[in-house]
Design a protein around this motif. Structure first.
Motif, PDB file in Angstrom:
ATOM      1  N   GLN B  37      52.954  34.075  70.167  1.00  0.00           N
ATOM      2  CA  GLN B  37      51.724  34.850  70.064  1.00  0.00           C
ATOM      3  C   GLN B  37      51.841  35.827  68.909  1.00  0.00           C
ATOM      4  O   GLN B  37      52.718  36.693  68.915  1.00  0.00           O
ATOM      5  CB  GLN B  37      51.447  35.614  71.367  1.00  0.00           C
ATOM      6  CG  GLN B  37      50.136  36.367  71.378  1.00  0.00           C
ATOM      7  CD  GLN B  37      49.880  37.071  72.694  1.00  0.00           C
ATOM      8  OE1 GLN B  37      50.800  37.318  73.480  1.00  0.00           O
ATOM      9  NE2 GLN B  37      48.623  37.399  72.964  1.00  0.00           N
ATOM     10  N   GLY B  40      46.774  39.755  67.500  1.00  0.00           N
ATOM     11  CA  GLY B  40      45.352  39.460  67.488  1.00  0.00           C
ATOM     12  C   GLY B  40      44.984  38.029  67.809  1.00  0.00           C
ATOM     13  O   GLY B  40      43.814  37.647  67.710  1.00  0.00           O
ATOM     14  N   GLN B  41      45.979  37.247  68.221  1.00  0.00           N
ATOM     15  CA  GLN B  41      45.733  35.840  68.539  1.00  0.00           C
ATOM     16  C   GLN B  41      46.157  35.527  69.969  1.00  0.00           C
ATOM     17  O   GLN B  41      46.919  36.271  70.587  1.00  0.00           O
ATOM     18  CB  GLN B  41      46.515  34.938  67.583  1.00  0.00           C
ATOM     19  CG  GLN B  41      46.144  35.112  66.127  1.00  0.00           C
ATOM     20  CD  GLN B  41      44.708  34.708  65.842  1.00  0.00           C
ATOM     21  OE1 GLN B  41      44.221  33.695  66.342  1.00  0.00           O
ATOM     22  NE2 GLN B  41      44.017  35.512  65.055  1.00  0.00           N
ATOM     23  N   GLY B  42      45.647  34.412  70.469  1.00  0.00           N
ATOM     24  CA  GLY B  42      46.134  33.936  71.751  1.00  0.00           C
ATOM     25  C   GLY B  42      47.458  33.210  71.582  1.00  0.00           C
ATOM     26  O   GLY B  42      47.831  32.824  70.482  1.00  0.00           O
ATOM     27  N   PRO B  43      48.167  33.025  72.680  1.00  0.00           N
ATOM     28  CA  PRO B  43      49.429  32.278  72.595  1.00  0.00           C
ATOM     29  C   PRO B  43      49.207  30.856  72.103  1.00  0.00           C
ATOM     30  O   PRO B  43      48.189  30.234  72.425  1.00  0.00           O
ATOM     31  CB  PRO B  43      49.928  32.279  74.044  1.00  0.00           C
ATOM     32  CG  PRO B  43      49.259  33.455  74.678  1.00  0.00           C
ATOM     33  CD  PRO B  43      47.925  33.553  74.028  1.00  0.00           C
TER      34      PRO B  43
END
Lengths: 115, 114
Positions: B37, B40-43
Motif C-alpha cells: 500500500q 493515498g492508494q488502496g492495497p
C-alpha cells in the motif's frame, strides 16, 4: 478483470448525520464484495462482506451496504455518524468463482466527522 | 487468537540494501497474502500462498522481490537492492481456506528507503 471505483477520496459529514460512501465495481463474473476500514497506523479491519446471499448486508459498528447488480454498486451507509467513525474506508472485490483469492481494492475514501 | 502479526513494524533502509519482513498468520489459517500500500492508494495484491505453495504472483512483484512460506506457517518477504520506489506499507493477511471469504490483516510493515 475486476476493479472497484470509489467516488470521493474525501467525505466530511457532521456527527449524527448520514454516512454514504460510494463504491462501484466491475467484474466479468458474479463478485464477492467487501468493505474494510483502516484507522491510522493500523491494519485493515473487515466491516462487512457480500457473498451472493442477502443483497442488504449488515456489518459491524452500525454500517450496512446494499448490493445492486443493475447499478454495479455496493455503497456503504450508516444512519448516524459518530466521531469514532473517522477513518479511511476501502471497497474491495474478489472473483466469486474462486472466492478466497486476491482482493482488488479501490483507492479509498477518507471519512472526516465534523463535531 | 492473537491475530496476524508482522515484524518489524517499521524499517528504514538505504537504497541498495536488502530487507526481509516476516508475517505470522492466524494459526489455523492455511492461506496467506501479501499486499503493498502506497500513500493515498488502496492495497495492491503481491502474492499469496496456500500452505507452503505460492499460488499466484502479481506482475508488481519484480525479480528483486521473493516470498516464501517454507513450512506453511509464517512467511517472509524479501526485497533485494531496495529502491526508493519500494517505500510503502507492506500488509500481510491470512484466511482460513476454501469457502472462507474473510482475509484478516496484520498491522503492516512500513518501509522507508532513503
Amino acid at each position: 478483470a475486476q476493479s472497484v471505483t470509489q467516488l470521493g477520496s474525501h467525505v466530511s459529514v457532521s456527527e449524527g448525520a448520514l454516512v454514504l460512501l460510494r463504491c462501484n465495481y466491475s467484474s466479468s463474473v458474479p463478485p464477492y464484495l467487501f468493505w474494510y476500514v483502516q484507522y491510522p497506523n493500523q491494519g485493515l479491519q473487515l466491516l462487512l462482506k457480500y457473498t451472493s446471499a442477502a443483497t442488504l448486508v449488515k456489518g459491524i459498528n452500525g454500517f450496512e451496504a446494499e448490493f445492486k447488480k443493475s447499478e454495479t454498486s455496493f455503497h456503504l451507509t450508516k444512519p448516524s455518524a459518530h466521531m469514532s467513525d473517522a477513518a479511511e474506508y476501502f471497497c474491495a472485490v474478489s472473483l466469486s468463482n474462486f472466492g478466497n483469492e486476491k482482493l482488488t481494492f479501490g483507492t479509498g475514501t477518507r471519512l472526516t466527522i465534523i463535531p | 487468537d492473537t491475530g496476524v502479526s508482522q515484524d518489524p513494524r517499521h524499517k528504514i533502509t538505504k537504497r541498495g540494501q536488502n530487507v526481509t519482513f516476516r508475517c505470522d498468520p492466524i494459526s489455523e489459517h492455511n492461506r496467506l497474502y501479501w499486499y503493498r500500500q502506497t500513500l493515498g492508494q488502496g492495497p495492491e495484491f503481491l502474492t499469496y500462498f496456500q500452505n507452503e505453495a505460492q499460488l499466484e504472483k502479481s506482475r508488481l512483484l519484480s525479480d528483486r522481490f521473493s516470498a516464501e512460506r517454507p513450512k506453511g506457517s509464517f512467511s517472509t518477504l524479501e526485497i533485494q537492492r531496495t529502491e526508493q520506489g519500494d517505500s510503502a506499507m507492506y500488509l500481510c493477511a491470512s484466511s482460513q481456506g476454501q469457502d472462507s471469504y474473510e482475509q484478516y490483516f496484520g498491522p503492516g510493515t512500513r518501509l522507508t528507503v532513503t
